[in-house]
Scaffold this active site. Structure first.
Site, short mmCIF file in Angstrom:
data_model
loop_
_atom_site.label_atom_id
_atom_site.label_comp_id
_atom_site.label_asym_id
_atom_site.label_seq_id
_atom_site.Cartn_x
_atom_site.Cartn_y
_atom_site.Cartn_z
CB THR A 178 35.12 37.38 8.04
OG1 THR A 178 36.33 36.68 7.32
CG2 THR A 178 33.97 36.45 8.32
CB SER A 235 30.16 26.00 -40.03
OG SER A 235 30.44 27.25 -40.09
CG HIS A 236 31.52 21.68 -38.69
ND1 HIS A 236 31.42 21.56 -40.08
CD2 HIS A 236 32.62 22.54 -38.76
CE1 HIS A 236 32.56 22.14 -40.88
NE2 HIS A 236 33.20 22.75 -40.01
CB VAL A 248 28.69 29.78 -25.75
CG1 VAL A 248 27.43 29.93 -25.60
CG2 VAL A 248 29.58 30.79 -24.79
CD1 TRP A 249 29.29 23.68 -25.25
CD2 TRP A 249 27.69 22.06 -25.58
NE1 TRP A 249 30.02 22.61 -24.93
CE2 TRP A 249 29.05 21.48 -25.18
CE3 TRP A 249 26.97 21.00 -25.85
CZ2 TRP A 249 29.33 20.19 -24.75
CZ3 TRP A 249 27.14 19.71 -25.69
CH2 TRP A 249 28.56 19.21 -25.01
CE1 TYR A 297 25.38 14.50 -31.56
CE2 TYR A 297 26.99 14.32 -30.13
CZ TYR A 297 26.86 14.64 -31.14
OH TYR A 297 27.50 15.49 -31.97
CG HIS A 351 32.49 15.79 -30.81
ND1 HIS A 351 31.98 14.83 -30.21
CD2 HIS A 351 31.34 16.54 -31.22
CE1 HIS A 351 30.77 14.55 -30.59
NE2 HIS A 351 30.08 15.68 -31.04
CB ILE A 397 25.39 30.39 -32.87
CG1 ILE A 397 23.85 30.51 -32.76
CG2 ILE A 397 26.15 29.81 -31.73
CD1 ILE A 397 23.12 29.38 -32.78
CG ASP A 413 29.36 34.96 2.63
OD1 ASP A 413 30.37 34.43 1.85
OD2 ASP A 413 28.96 34.26 3.49
P1 FAD Z 1 32.05 29.76 -33.87
O1 FAD Z 1 31.00 29.23 -34.36
O2 FAD Z 1 33.48 29.00 -33.87
O3 FAD Z 1 32.24 31.07 -34.25
C1 FAD Z 1 33.48 31.86 -33.92
C2 FAD Z 1 33.80 32.76 -35.19
O4 FAD Z 1 34.84 33.57 -34.91
C3 FAD Z 1 34.00 32.09 -35.96
O5 FAD Z 1 33.46 32.44 -37.34
C4 FAD Z 1 35.55 32.56 -36.64
O6 FAD Z 1 35.66 32.53 -38.07
C5 FAD Z 1 35.50 33.93 -36.14
N1 FAD Z 1 36.94 34.44 -35.68
C6 FAD Z 1 37.81 33.79 -34.93
N2 FAD Z 1 39.10 34.43 -35.13
C7 FAD Z 1 38.70 35.64 -35.51
C8 FAD Z 1 39.38 36.80 -35.84
N3 FAD Z 1 40.71 36.92 -35.71
N4 FAD Z 1 38.92 37.69 -36.44
C9 FAD Z 1 37.47 37.55 -36.80
N5 FAD Z 1 36.77 36.46 -36.59
C10 FAD Z 1 37.29 35.70 -35.93
N6 FAD Z 1 26.80 22.44 -29.23
C11 FAD Z 1 25.51 22.02 -29.02
O7 FAD Z 1 24.88 22.97 -28.36
N7 FAD Z 1 24.89 20.98 -29.48
C12 FAD Z 1 25.51 19.97 -30.23
O8 FAD Z 1 24.54 19.00 -30.78
C13 FAD Z 1 26.66 20.26 -30.63
N8 FAD Z 1 27.33 19.38 -31.47
C14 FAD Z 1 28.65 19.79 -32.01
C15 FAD Z 1 29.21 18.80 -32.97
C16 FAD Z 1 30.26 19.06 -33.51
C17 FAD Z 1 30.76 18.11 -34.40
C18 FAD Z 1 30.83 20.30 -33.17
C19 FAD Z 1 32.23 20.74 -33.96
C20 FAD Z 1 30.44 21.30 -32.14
C21 FAD Z 1 29.28 20.80 -31.55
N9 FAD Z 1 28.71 21.40 -30.80
C22 FAD Z 1 27.37 21.47 -30.18
C23 FAD Z 1 29.44 22.90 -29.94
C24 FAD Z 1 28.86 24.21 -30.80
O9 FAD Z 1 29.26 23.75 -32.51
C25 FAD Z 1 29.89 25.35 -30.46
O10 FAD Z 1 30.18 25.29 -29.01
C26 FAD Z 1 29.44 26.58 -30.98
O11 FAD Z 1 29.03 26.36 -32.21
C27 FAD Z 1 30.31 27.78 -30.66
O12 FAD Z 1 29.69 28.76 -31.29
P2 FAD Z 1 30.60 30.12 -31.12
O13 FAD Z 1 29.72 31.20 -31.80
O14 FAD Z 1 31.39 30.61 -30.00
O15 FAD Z 1 31.82 29.75 -32.11
#
Ligand code: FAD
Length: 813
Positions: free
Chosen positions: A543, A44-45, A353-354, A256, A222, A11, A541
């Site tokens: 000194t 994805s989750h 980042v969430w 939650y 988690h 995302i 800031d």
């Molecule tokens: P990701 O979605 O992990 O995307 C990173 C991408 O990078 C992946 O697609 C991966 O394939 C790609 N990548 C990695 N290495 C490479 C490479 N070498 N070359 C090319 N691509 C690569 N957050 C909330 O705000 N609310 C919630 O309710 C919440 N609940 C959660 C519940 C669960 C069970 C989990 C697992 C997470 C939850 N989170 C929640 C947290 C949230 O899902 C993540 O913080 C967020 O999805 C991270 O997004 P991202 O795009 O940074 O990472």
């Protein structure tokens, strides 16, 4: 237009491609190792709960923009965000009090919320048992995001503007040339790039390692489970809308909840931390399901299930039908990692980042990349905020585990790190320990907040009691220390403050262009000055002491300042910046008897005439070579005495021994903070940030518009044409018992008008102090206001500042 490569189509990567392309940067390639858009990463989750309110203004702003952006977003006619509201309930007194505090934060940051009683909680969420609940905090604008839809919807916008998304492209290396990124290599070939942004979430350390960058995050599991269908939800929701009740949080049990049509989804943070090594994450082509999904460990969920049934009795008829241990990133302080590589131009990071902050982060990153600076203050999220010792694998692991444990805890603003401690200690540590120092931690440093051996100071009887919350991590001893420092003399350990050395033939010119005040003074002069952003906001800031023609010692705020200066160094190599914090130490020797104590120890003349205010010189104090600076952040006569770390203990002992006949004490941070607020000295990061200009923050005296160019000057010129609309304002509180802590909302005429930045008891002036941002028209001394504190209104009044020694007679004596 720069060629941008974004790594990762979770995302964050998708939102960033959208925000960048919306601002006209369209040469964007997003490389994703998995399929699009269910990539297998954390997005994805995530069940997608978006709760906005936290104590940190920045994080709330990031979440609020996400809500604003996703609210009307659709993908193929399907919603990306449902604004169902978010309810957080309390089942303990402590939580109920804390929800009052939280509602205060929401008000401070401009989010409309309410506190509701048990019956109202049950009306909002009819499945919960009102008998278990003391009350709830309700935010009608919170809601549920559909992460993959929101990701794809944003990606499509970007694609329409020219961006491309390439699935099954695994990044394997970063090409660099002359200190800049040049290209990204993948298993499918090379992609030229001027800017690379790593948005790979928990894979961050792997990509970081390709460019010698430590990414301080830990992937952790988690637990998230779904129940079997519930009769009470039969026919209530449909497949499209999935849920109709607000999001629900039961933080007292680390839980939650959300609906999934006729099932309930339950997320749990109560289990043991389950960190995994970044190398243990499976690749998408190897992972049996998805890399971020691990097998559900039922035994870790037992207590959560019991607690869930207790709150939602209807669950007794159901069972856990499916569950995952889902992986995502945790950091040492729980905040994201945003910013540019300190040593590789064009390599950026937006990780940890969430979903909650995804769009907000993407917007801020896009502004940062395109305009040179984000529109909001991001210092709490800055990639470069950590000290090197805070990047060790052990530190990152232990602190990130603590962040996991604390996700839903009621956290006090002074709550310290638990492990690894002690980590950084000043040369005075053994002496401080002997004196019964009560240490808290800052940037890895152990810092005494007060000394137990001062418990026998008679002044302690003068210190009023305070409310329970403000009494935590506090002792009346701190008050006695402050009073003694004003009456006699005290030694304050200032070692933990960041010190830099800037040298070279162009050092003066460099610092002149980087800061606001006139630094072109004779060696021996010390100047309080500001670092501004291009937009005139206060970045820090400082000194600055000119110790020789081409050598300056700088008192700074954090590692971010060091990186900021480094990133602006002239390419000619004529200026060097060095962090000298660890190799040096500092004692602030302050109080009316400071000169009586010091003068007999040295042949140098420490009279006011020989070493005036804001002057520095070298001297021997006994056998110890020091740089003495006539400064005082606490507003008393005295000096900051700097020496090398090896001589620190000797310096302490020399001063201590000589000080006995003058009644010297060691005093801690708690006394220090009170004394600096009595003097009205700002603390960057709390009282002012990049969001404020020097004039409204009350530090306009450090700006010399007539000195020629400096960074941010043009913007200030514009700002000076319009009067301030807001002002950092000094308030005093009549009620001795009510010491506030910061971030509380301020009301005038019954309406919220601002928020508290920092606060303390003013022991000398005998009143409690709070600094607050208020509309300029309310900044007039005498204006009555109210501070909301745990749901109660505390009367306060705007006061003329500084509250203590406005004529500076003590400091200049
Ligand atoms: P990701 O979605 O992990 O995307 C990173 C991408 O990078 C992946 O697609 C991966 O394939 C790609 N990548 C990695 N290495 C490479 C490479 N070498 N070359 C090319 N691509 C690569 N957050 C909330 O705000 N609310 C919630 O309710 C919440 N609940 C959660 C519940 C669960 C069970 C989990 C697992 C997470 C939850 N989170 C929640 C947290 C949230 O899902 C993540 O913080 C967020 O999805 C991270 O997004 P991202 O795009 O940074 O990472």
């Amino acid at each position: 237009q720069p060629r941008v490569v974004i790594i990762g189509a979770g995302i964050v990567g998708c939102a960033l491609a959208d925000e960048l392309s919306a601002r006209g940067w369209t040469d964007i390639t997003v490389l994703e190792q998995g399929p699009l858009f269910a990539t297998g990463g954390s997005s994805s989750h995530a069940p997608g709960l978006v709760y906005q309110t936290v104590g940190c203004k920045t994080m709330t702003q990031l979440a609020s923009y996400t809500v604003e952006k996703y609210t009307d977003m659709t993908l193929d006619g399907k919603w990306c965000f449902q604004q169902l509201g978010g309810l957080e309930i309390a089942t303990s007194r402590e939580r109920w009090d804390d929800l009052h505090r939280k509602q205060g934060w929401a008000t401070s940051w401009g989010v409309e919320t309410s506190l509701v009683g048990p019956e109202e909680c049950a009306k909002l969420h009819p499945l919960l048992d009102p008998d278990k609940v003391l009350g709830g905090f309700y935010n009608p604008s919170d809601g549920l995001a559909k992460p993959l839809r929101a990701a794809e919807a944003q990606a499509r916008e970007a694609i329409d503007r020219g961006a491309r998304f390439l699935a099954h492209h695994k990044v394997t290396g970063i090409e660099r040339h002359a200190g800049k990124v040049r290209a990204v290599t993948t298993d499918q070939g090379e992609f030229r790039a001027d800017i690379v942004v790593s948005c790979v979430g928990m894979w961050g350390p792997r990509i970081g390692a390709m460019v010698d960058l430590t990414i301080p995050l830990v992937p952790m599991a988690h637990q998230y489970a779904k129940t079997s269908p519930l009769p009470v939800l039969d026919g209530v929701n449909d497949e499209l809308h999935e849920m109709s009740k607000p999001l629900l949080r039961h933080q007292d049990a680390d839980l939650y909840f959300r609906e999934h049509v006729d099932r309930i989804g339950i997320g749990a943070y109560g289990h043991r931390p389950m960190p995994i090594g970044v190398d243990e994450i499976l690749d998408p082509d190897v992972a049996p399901t998805m890399p971020s999904e691990m097998a559900f460990t039922e035994e870790d969920f037992d207590q959560s299930w019991e607690d869930a049934v207790d709150l939602l009795p209807c669950l007794a008829e159901a069972k856990v039908e499916e569950g995952i241990n889902g992986l995502f990133s945790f950091t040492p302080d729980g905040n994201p990692l945003l910013g540019e590589h300190p040593d590789l131009d064009g390599f950026w990071v937006a990780e940890a980042v969430w979903i909650t902050h995804s769009a907000g982060v993407a917007k801020a990153m896009a502004e940062w990349l395109i305009e040179g600076q984000p529109g909001i203050d991001l210092h709490n999220c800055d990639l470069n905020r950590f000290e090197q010792v805070q990047l060790s694998p052990g530190y990152v692991h232990q602190r990130s585990c603590q962040s996991f444990n604390e996700v839903y805890d009621v956290l006090h603003p002074l709550q310290p790190a638990e492990k690894p401690r002690p980590l950084r200690t000043s040369p005075f540590y053994d002496r401080q320990t002997e004196l019964g120092a009560y240490f808290l931690e800052a940037s890895g440093w152990e810092r005494p907040h007060w000394y137990e051996t001062n418990a026998n100071l008679p002044e302690i009887d003068l210190i009023p009691e305070r409310n329970e919350w403000a009494s935590r991590f506090w002792s009346p001893i701190a008050g006695a220390e402050a009073l003694v420092a004003r009456e006699r003399v005290a030694m304050f350990d200032m070692t933990a403050l960041k010190r830099l050395e800037v040298t070279g033939p162009e050092a003066l010119n460099f610092l002149q262009t980087m800061t606001t005040n006139q630094l072109n003074r004779k060696p021996g002069a010390v100047v309080y000055t500001l670092l501004l952003g291009e937009d005139g906001g206060v970045r820090s800031d400082l000194t600055v002491a000119r110790l020789a023609e081409d050598r300056f010692q700088i008192g700074a705020n954090s590692n971010i300042d060091l990186e900021w200066l480094r990133s602006h160094l002239p390419p000619t190599g004529t200026v060097q910046v060095r962090d000298i914090t660890a190799g040096t130490c500092c004692i602030g020797l302050w109080g009316p008897r400071a000169r009586d104590l010091l003068q007999p120890l040295t042949k140098e003349d420490f009279s006011h005439k020989a070493l005036g205010f804001f002057k520095a010189k070298h001297a021997y104090i006994g056998d110890v070579p020091v740089t003495a600076m006539r400064l005082s952040y606490v507003g008393e006569l005295g000096w900051e005495l700097y020496t090398t770390a090896d001589m620190g203990l000797k310096l302490w002992d020399t001063l201590w021994e000589a000080g006995q006949r003058h009644g010297v004490i060691a005093a801690g941070r708690s006394a220090f903070n009170s004394m600096r607020l009595e003097k009205g000295y700002r603390s960057w990061g709390a009282d002012m940030t990049t969001e404020h200009d020097p004039f409204e923050a009350g530090v306009g005296f450090a700006v010399r518009m007539d000195k020629g160019y400096f960074l941010g000057r043009d913007a200030l010129e514009e700002r000076m044409e319009t009067p301030n609309t807001r002002q950092l304002t000094c308030l005093t509180i009549a009620d001795d018992y009510q010491v506030v802590m910061g971030s509380e909302p301020v009301y005038a005429h019954g309406k919220p008008v601002g928020y508290v930045t920092s606060a303390a008891r003013g022991y000398t002036i005998g009143r409690n102090i709070a600094y607050a941002w208020l509309p300029a028209e309310l900044a007039e001394p005498g204006t009555p206001v109210e501070i909301e504190y745990f749901g109660e209104r505390v009367a306060a009044v705007v006061a003329a500042e500084p509250l203590f020694d406005p004529d500076m007679t003590r400091i200049r004596s």
